[in-house]
Design a protein around this motif. Structure first.
Motif: not given
Lengths: 147, 239, 482
Positions: B103, B133, B135-136, B138, B141, B143, B208-209, B211-214
Motif C-alpha cells: 500500500e 507483522i 497488528a495487535t 487497533p 500496524m 510490518d 490501519k485501514r 491503504g490504497y486511498v490515493a
C-alpha cells in the motif's frame, strides 16, 4: 520513437521460477542497451501481435520447464494453430496473427530459461534458476550487440 | 567574523552557515542529496549511509558532517552514485519488499530512491527473511518485512513523542526494531498521531485501514522523482 | 507417493506429481467392452494461495488477489473488494463507488470475451469445427474476415483502457478499496470513451451475428456436440434481470425449474458443497439439496442465459430472446452455445458501459463509506467464466485468518468432464486417439474457456495432452497437441 528491439518478459513472479522472464526483463530495464525496449507481462496476449509489428526484432523472455542447459534461444516460425484456452497463447501463433493482420515483418525469438519450481505460490527464483538467469543475461547482452 | 561561508558542491559554489551539515546547506541551495534515515525534524543518525558524499576527498555521511569553509563536495559523482545504488539494492534484498501490492507503493521513499537511481532489478539474491507483522494495536500496524532499520521511529518516539515506544534490539544481521512492551504494540502507549508513526519512509509502520486511498497517478512519487521538492520541481519521471 | 484410485472396472495408480504435466490433461477411461466409461480433465489449479493471504491485513487482499491471474485480475479484485466492503460494515456503496466498480467490471468482461471470441472461437465458428484444422485457424479467418483480428484487438484495448481508468492499472490496480473506490471518472476520460462506443457497438453486434449464424446454420451437428442436460447457476438481480456485478443466487434444473432462488450469496455454504475426488486436485461443487450425483451444475455465459429472466439492455435482450428460443421453453443445453451466449454478454457489457458513462454519478465525489467492523464476509461476482466466490475471515487485529475461493472453472469441473466424455464417446473408434478426436476434445473444452492462468505457463509444458486408458489400467494411446 520506439526502439528496434523489444524484450518481452513473460511469467508470474509470484510463482517462483515462472518469474524468470520478468526477472530478466527487469535486469534489462535497469541497464538497457540503446534502441532496446523492455516490457513484461504475466503471459502473451492477443494485442502482443500488434506490438510485434512495431519492431524489427522481438525476443520473448520466458521460463522453460524442460531442457538440459541453462537456456535455449531460437527463432520462432509462425504457426497459425490455435490453443484451447485464452490463458495460453503461444509465440508461433502470435507471430502468425502479427504477420496476417498487422503487417508485421520483424523476426521473433524466444529465450527459454530453464526453471524448476513453478508450483509454489512464492516470490523468488530457485538457486539453479537464478544461475540460469545469469547465463541467459550474459548471452542475450552478447546477442544484442550483434543484432 | 561571519558565520556564513562558501562550499562547493559538484562545481557549484553555495552558501553555508556555521552549524549546518553538508546536507542542510545543499538542500537550502536547491541541491538534493538522497537520504533515507535522515528526517529534517529528527536528530541526524548517519546510519543508512545513502547520503554519503565525498567531501575534501574523503567519504562521509552528509547528514552528520558539518559544512566547513571552502569544502569541496562531490554529490553527483559516479563513485558516490555506485555506493548509493548498492546500498539501496541491499535494503531491497534484505527485506521483503513486494512493491506491486504494497500500500506504500508510489509514496515509499525506498521505492522512490530505487526509481531515482535507475534500480528496477536487483543483482544480489533476495534473502526472503521470515519476519512478523505486529497488528495487535487497533490503529497501527508494524510490518517488519518492510523495515529498513532507518531508526526514524526510534528517534521520533524518544525525542519528539517522549515515549521510547520503538527501540533497536540485537546487533548485526539480527538487529531489529522492537517495542517497549513484551506484549507487542497494543500494550505500548503509542498513538496514531505520534511522530514515530508518521515518519516511517517505507510501509513498515502504517495507520490501519487506510491503504490504497490515493489512486495510482495521485501518489506522492507517481509523477516526479523523490527530491523534486528540493530541486524546485524541475524533475520529471517517466511512468 | 502414489494414490490408489478405485474405479468400477479396475484399480489404477496415478502419481500425483505427474498427474498434470502441462496445462490440461485428459484421461479417457474405457470399460471392459472398450466403451468410454469416464473422462477426466486434469487442470492445474492454484494451490497455496489461501496461505499467501493468511496473516495479511484485509485491505491488502483486493490488491494481492490479482496475482492469481493475469487474464482476469479485475474479477478477483472486485470479488475480494465486495467481501471487504462487508468486513468494514458497508452494505451499500455510494452510487459513485458502485458505478465505478461496475464500469471496471464490464470493461473486464468486454475485453475478456473479445479475446476469447476473436482469438479462439472465431475460427471454429466461421469454418465449423469439423472442417480441416489446417484451414480452421487464424489464416483462414484472415482470408474470410480481414478485419476481425483488428477488431478483436481494438475491443480488447477498449476494455483495458476502461480498466486503466477505473482501477489505475491494467494489473495490480487499486481502484476498489474496502467500502468504495479511490477515484471517480473525469469528464475527459468519459468523453474519450463515449466517442468510441458506436464503433464498439457495431463490432459487438457483428460478433453476435457470427456466433448466432454459425450456431443456427449448423444446429444439426452443433446441438449434440459435447451436450447433455444439466443444472445451471448464476447471480441474478432481484427482479430476475442479468446482473454480472451483484445479485442473489439462483439455480435451475435441466427443465428450468428453480432449485435455488433469491438466496443471498453470503449463505453459499448452505447451498453448495465441494466433493473431493482422489484423482483430481480440483474439487467438484454440487448443490447440497440435490446430492453429489445430481447436484452438479454449470456456470458462465450459457448458464446465465438460461438462469436470468431477461437482460436489462435492449440489444442484448433481443439477442437473448433469439438464443433462448433454441431451448423451446427449456434451458439451452447446447455446449457450443457458450460461444453465442458469450457474445450476447459482450454486447450487454458494451450497452452497460454506455449507460454508465452517461451517468453523472461517475463524476460524484462520495467515494468511500464506513460502518461497523465485521469478522466474516463473502464476496461473489459473475466473472467472465462464471460465478466467482471469495470468502474471508478477519480477526480482531484486522488480519485475514481464513480464505476460501471457488473459481468459475471449478464450478464447471463436472460439466467439462461430461463434455469430454460425450465427445470421446461419439468420436472414438477403436483404441486410437486420432487427430480428429484430439481436435474435438479441444473444441469442447474451449467452449467453457477454462481458467488456467492460476497455474503457470512456462514453455515446454504441453498445452493439451490426451491419454486413453484401457480397463486393465494400461495406457493404450497418448496424443499431445503440439
Amino acid at each position: 520513437m520506439k526502439g528496434k528491439v523489444l524484450l518481452l518478459g513473460i511469467g508470474n513472479p509470484s510463482r517462483k521460477d515462472d518469474g524468470l522472464g520478468p526477472a530478466l526483463a527487469a535486469r534489462f530495464e535497469a541497464d538497457c542497451p540503446e534502441g532496446v525496449d523492455v516490457d513484461a507481462n504475466y503471459q502473451l496476449s492477443l494485442e502482443d501481435a500488434c506490438t510485434l509489428s512495431e519492431y524489427e526484432k522481438v525476443v520473448i523472455l520466458d521460463a522453460s520447464a524442460k531442457g538440459d542447459g541453462a537456456f535455449t534461444f531460437e527463432e520462432v516460425e509462425p504457426d497459425p494453430a490455435k490453443e484451447f484456452s485464452t490463458h495460453l497463447i503461444l509465440p508461433p501463433s502470435i507471430l502468425s496473427i502479427a504477420r496476417e493482420f498487422f503487417q508485421a515483418e520483424g523476426l521473433l525469438y524466444v529465450l527459454g530459461m530453464r526453471g524448476y519450481d513453478f508450483e509454489s505460490f512464492e516470490e523468488g527464483l530457485t538457486e539453479v534458476a537464478a544461475a540460469n538467469l545469469e547465463e541467459s543475461e550474459a548471452y542475450l547482452r552478447g546477442w544484442l550487440t550483434e543484432a | 567574523m561571519t558565520d556564513s561561508f562558501t562550499i562547493n558542491v559538484d562545481g557549484r559554489d553555495i552558501q553555508a552557515t556555521k552549524g549546518q551539515t553538508i546536507l542542510e546547506a545543499a538542500e537550502a541551495a536547491g541541491i538534493y542529496i538522497p537520504r533515507l534515515c535522515h528526517h529534517p525534524e529528527l536528530k541526524p543518525h548517519g546510519s543508512c549511509r545513502i547520503c554519503t558524499v565525498i567531501a575534501n576527498g574523503r567519504s562521509c555521511t552528509s547528514c552528520t558532517q558539518p559544512a566547513e569553509p571552502d569544502m569541496e563536495v562531490q554529490n553527483n559523482h559516479p563513485q558516490v552514485e555506485m555506493w548509493r545504488k548498492q546500498l539501496i539494492e541491499m535494503l531491497f534484498v534484505e527485506g521483503n519488499h513486494f512493491c506491486p501490492f504494497c500500500e506504500k507503493s508510489g509514496g515509499c521513499e525506498l521505492q522512490a530512491l530505487g526509481y531515482r537511481h535507475g534500480l528496477t532489478a536487483t543483482q544480489h539474491p533476495h534473502l526472503f527473511p521470515r519476519r512478523e507483522i505486529d497488528a495487535t494495536h487497533p490503529d497501527i500496524m508494524v510490518d517488519h518485512n518492510r523495515c529498513v532499520l532507518c531508526g526514524r521511529c526510534v528517534r521520533a518516539s524518544r525525542d519528539v513523542d517522549g515515549k521510547r515506544v520503538f527501540q533497536f534490539v540485537e546487533r548485526g544481521p539480527e538487529k531489529r526494531v522492537a517495542v517497549n512492551s513484551d506484549a507487542k504494540l497494543s500494550r505500548t502507549d503509542v498513538d496514531l498521531t505520534d511522530k514515530a508513526v508518521g515518519v516511517c519512509p517505507v510501509g513498515a509502520i502504517l495507520p490501519k485501514r487506510q491503504g490504497y486511498v490515493a489512486p495510482v497517478g495521485a501518489r506522492e512519487f507517481d509523477h516526479t522523482p523523490i527530491g523534486t521538492s528540493v530541486e524546485g520541481g524541475n524533475g520529471s519521471l517517466e511512468v | 507417493m502414489s494414490i490408489p484410485v478405485e474405479t468400477s472396472a479396475r484399480k489404477i495408480t496415478i502419481e500425483p506429481v505427474t498427474r498434470v504435466e502441462g496445462h490440461g490433461k485428459v484421461t479417457i477411461l474405457l470399460d471392459d467392452d472398450g466403451k468410454v466409461q469416464q473422462a477426466r480433465l486434469h487442470i492445474v489449479e492454484f494451490r497455496g494461495f489461501e496461505r499467501f493471504i493468511q496473516g495479511r491485513p484485509f485491505w491488502e487482499v483486493p490488491v494481492i488477489v490479482q496475482r492469481l491471474c493475469g487474464i482476469c485480475p479485475v474479477s478477483h479484485h472486485l470479488a475480494a473488494a465486495k467481501a471487504m466492503d462487508i468486513i468494514v460494515g458497508v452494505d451499500e456503496l455510494s452510487p459513485t463507488a458502485d458505478k465505478m466498480r461496475r464500469l471496471m467490471h464490464y470493461g473486464q468482461m468486454f475485453q475478456s470475451h473479445a479475446l476469447h471470441f476473436f482469438h479462439l472461437c472465431s475460427p471454429d465458428l466461421l469454418f465449423g469445427f469439423g472442417s480441416d484444422p489446417k484451414q480452421r485457424n487464424v489464416l483462414g479467418v484472415a482470408a474470410a474476415h480481414p478485419d476481425l483480428a483488428v477488431q478483436g484487438v481494438n475491443m480488447r484495448r477498449f476494455g483495458q483502457e476502461i480498466i486503466l481508468a477505473t482501477a489505475g492499472k491494467k494489473i495490480h490496480g487499486t481502484g476498489a478499496i474496502p467500502g468504495g473506490v479511490n477515484k471517480n471518472l473525469t469528464i475527459e476520460e468519459r468523453d474519450k470513451f463515449l466517442a468510441e462506443i458506436p464503433q464498439m457497438k457495431e463490432w459487438a453486434l457483428s460478433a453476435v451475428a457470427i456466433a448466432k449464424n454459425y450456431t443456427v446454420e449448423n444446429l444439426s451437428t452443433v446441438a449434440d456436440f459435447g451436450t447433455f442436460p444439466s443444472n445451471y447457476m448464476s447471480l441474478v438481480r432481484d427482479d430476475g434481470a442479468m446482473d454480472l456485478y451483484h445479485g442473489k443466487l439462483r439455480a435451475i434444473d435441466h427443465n428450468g425449474d428453480k432449485l435455488i432462488d433469491g438466496a443471498p450469496y453470503s449463505g453459499y455454504l448452505d447451498h453448495i458443497a465441494e466433493e473431493v475426488r482422489n484423482w483430481s486436485y480440483m474439487k467438484f461443487p454440487f448443490m447440497k439439496n440435490m446430492g453429489t450425483e445430481d447436484g452438479w451444475y454449470r456456470v458462465g455465459p450459457l448458464a446465465r442465459m438460461n438462469v436470468v429472466d431477461f437482460i436489462d439492455t435492449p440489444l442484448a435482450e433481443v439477442a437473448r430472446q433469439e438464443f433462448v428460443a433454441l431451448g423451446a421453453g427449456a434451458p439451452v443445453h447446447v455446449t457450443m452455445g457458450y460461444h453465442w451466449a458469450r457474445m450476447i454478454e459482450l454486447l450487454h457489457s458494451l450497452e452497460e458501459m454506455e449507460r454508465l458513462l452517461n451517468d453523472p454519478d461517475l463524476q460524484g465525489d462520495e467515494l468511500v463509506r464506513t460502518g461497523e467492523r465485521r469478522s466474516e464476509a463473502v464476496g461473489v461476482i459473475e466473472a467472465p467464466r462464471g460465478t466467482l466466490i471469495h470468502h474471508y475471515e478477519v480477526d480482531d487485529n484486522d488480519m485475514v485468518t481464513m480464505a476460501n475461493l471457488i473459481v468459475s472453472t471449478t464450478h464447471n469441473n463436472e460439466g467439462m468432464n461430461r463434455s469430454v466424455a460425450k465427445v470421446a464417446n461419439d468420436y472414438l473408434s477403436g483404441v486410437e486417439i486420432t487427430e480428429g478426436l484430439l481436435n474435438h476434445i479441444e473444441v469442447a473444452i474451449r467452449a467453457y474457456d477454462p481458467c488456467l492462468s492460476c497455474a503457470t505457463h512456462a514453455m515446454g509444458r504441453m498445452p493439451l495432452e490426451v491419454e486413453l486408458v484401457g480397463a486393465d489400467g494400461k495406457q493404450l494411446d497418448r496424443k499431445v497437441k503440439d
